[in-house]
Design an enzyme around this catalytic site. Structure first.
Site, PDB file in Angstrom:
ATOM      1  N   ASP A   5       0.843  -1.200   0.000  1.00  0.00           N
ATOM      2  CA  ASP A   5       0.000   0.000   0.000  1.00  0.00           C
ATOM      3  C   ASP A   5       0.878   1.249   0.000  1.00  0.00           C
ATOM      4  O   ASP A   5       1.545   1.539   0.992  1.00  0.00           O
ATOM      5  CB  ASP A   5      -0.909  -0.020   1.232  1.00  0.00           C
ATOM      6  CG  ASP A   5      -1.988   1.042   1.188  1.00  0.00           C
ATOM      7  OD1 ASP A   5      -1.942   1.907   0.305  1.00  0.00           O
ATOM      8  OD2 ASP A   5      -2.882   1.004   2.056  1.00  0.00           O
ATOM      9  N   HIS A  35      -8.897  -1.175  -7.942  1.00  0.00           N
ATOM     10  CA  HIS A  35      -8.554   0.002  -7.146  1.00  0.00           C
ATOM     11  C   HIS A  35      -7.461   0.837  -7.798  1.00  0.00           C
ATOM     12  O   HIS A  35      -7.539   2.074  -7.796  1.00  0.00           O
ATOM     13  CB  HIS A  35      -8.127  -0.442  -5.745  1.00  0.00           C
ATOM     14  CG  HIS A  35      -7.840   0.686  -4.814  1.00  0.00           C
ATOM     15  ND1 HIS A  35      -8.825   1.518  -4.328  1.00  0.00           N
ATOM     16  CD2 HIS A  35      -6.664   1.135  -4.275  1.00  0.00           C
ATOM     17  CE1 HIS A  35      -8.286   2.432  -3.528  1.00  0.00           C
ATOM     18  NE2 HIS A  35      -6.981   2.217  -3.487  1.00  0.00           N
TER      19      HIS A  35
END
Length: 444
Positions: free
Chosen positions: A242, A349
């Site tokens: 991330d 995403h």
């Protein structure tokens, strides 16, 4: 005047008048050594004198490890804690000014808090601290201060509220708890030692005094420095890499995306009341969007590895995009698989959140994971865990807002997330030596 106090050794009665010897050790650590010697005396009787003498000799003790010795300067063009590398432990807290507290009380509070943050970031020991950090160095401690929209009303400074603090629009995925959202004043505390971070939080809470009341507080964590074979991008609680595409301070346009320009305005707000050069106090500062995002981990864990990767658009093992390459390989949004389908799904995403999918919108994400036990639901207990999301940008109307609108409409990951708290804060530029954070606003 600083409201903190550090301990020093006194070899004899005349030492008060002399500068104590300088050792490569924090004042916190020296106090801890003296405390340990005293405790040994209680157990060893006459041996305590020898122990104390050894602890307080002029020779420096063993040096702190690199993590403990790491210090981040409090003063500077920007506040610490924005571009500082992610720390292992973090706390976020919002305060409301107490009834009757106005501009004068707010200025005194920021002066007190700034002096405390500076002292602790240098490894100093607060006289009224918890004691949990007495034998530790600064451990990369940073404290960052921000102002919420209501702060300007309560201090009589509504005319100087920047346009960038316009309320965030509602999003369909929001399930926001107002008791854990917003606030007049916002603190972000980070350190590579959990006890150092906790001590800073409690000390600052105590020094709010009668000027402000705690509204909410949340705690998070990240990987400990040195836990991996080499520096790596952080992972979140879903196991995903991330932050791969986060802007980097070395990027030529980094400052323009993250920090408010020198005239105090933002490109989107020039010519708008409250958004132009009259906001010089915000020059070098930024806007922080804070969101508490709960992850539906039990639901997520029931997906196959392949399905999880399709939702994100990256491999879980190394963060490489499903379009091929390694973690830092640019994502090829147009690549097709043998069956003609897109390698990066339409609702993946990485596609929906990409800067090029949002008119160039860019944010610096600097978040902490959290786990606060379990929630009772009609389906049984579920983890109360997720992300304390923080996004830094020069203009939230060109950073967070367009990206979140896009995610709200078509992000496959959103089905596994719940936005439960939110806040937007104007974060002043760094304080120069002799200044406190926000002085240019409160005394300007």
């Amino acid at each position: 005047m600083s409201s903190t106090r550090s301990s020093r050794t006194k070899p004899d009665a005349d030492a008060d008048a002399a500068e104590p010897p300088r050792h490569p050790v924090s004042r916190r650590r020296l106090v801890g050594a003296a405390g340990a010697a005293g405790a040994a005396g209680l157990l060893a009787g006459g041996a305590s004198g020898a122990v104390a003498a050894e602890a307080l000799r002029d020779e420096p003790p063993a040096p702190l490890t690199s993590i403990g010795a790491n210090g981040v300067p409090f003063h500077g063009t920007h506040q610490a804690g924005i571009t500082t590398p992610l720390q292992a432990a973090g706390h976020f807290a919002a305060f409301d000014l107490a009834p009757g507290a106005r501009r004068k009380e707010a200025a005194a509070l920021l002066k007190r808090w700034s002096a405390t943050a500076r002292e602790l970031s240098e490894g100093g020991a607060a006289a009224d601290g918890t004691g949990s950090a007495l034998d530790a160095g600064p451990a990369g401690l940073t404290v960052t201060f921000g102002f919420g929209r209501t702060f300007f009303d309560r201090t009589g400074l509504a005319a100087r509220r920047p346009a960038g603090l316009a309320p965030l629009p509602p999003f369909s995925a929001d399930a926001l708890d107002p008791r854990r959202s917003d606030g007049d004043l916002w603190l972000q505390i980070g350190a590579d030692d959990a006890l150092v971070a906790f001590d800073a939080l409690r000390t600052l809470q105590r020094r709010a005094g009668d000027a402000a009341v705690l509204r909410w507080q949340m705690s998070g964590f990240n990987r400990t420095p040195g836990a991996t074979d080499r520096p790596r991008t952080a992972r979140n609680l879903m196991g995903q890499v991330d932050g791969t595409n986060n802007p980097k301070p070395t990027d030529p346009d980094f400052d323009g995306h993250v920090f408010v320009p020198a005239n105090g305005g933002t490109p989107a707000n020039e010519g708008v009341a409250g958004g132009g050069g009259e906001q010089e106090w915000l020059a070098g500062g930024s806007y922080a969007v804070f969101r508490r995002i709960r992850m539906l981990l039990d639901t997520w864990d029931h997906l196959s590895r392949e399905r999880q990767e399709r939702v994100i658009g990256r491999r879980r093992s190394d963060g490489a995009p499903l379009s091929g390459g390694e973690e830092t390989t640019p994502v090829d949004m147009n690549k097709q698989l043998a069956d003609g389908s897109l390698a990066i799904a339409g609702d993946a995403h990485v596609r929906v959140a990409a800067s090029e999918s949002n008119g160039g919108a860019t944010m610096l994400r600097r978040s902490f994971s959290y786990h606060d036990g379990y929630l009772d639901t009609r389906d049984g207990p579920v983890p109360d865990a997720g992300l304390l999301f923080v996004a830094w940008q020069a203009d939230p109307l060109k950073g967070f807002v367009p990206v979140q609108r896009k995610l709200d409409r078509g992000d496959g990951l959103s089905r596994f997330l719940r936005h439960e708290a939110s806040g937007l804060f104007a974060v002043p530029g760094g304080a120069a030596a002799g200044e406190y954070v926000g002085q240019r606003l409160l005394e300007g």
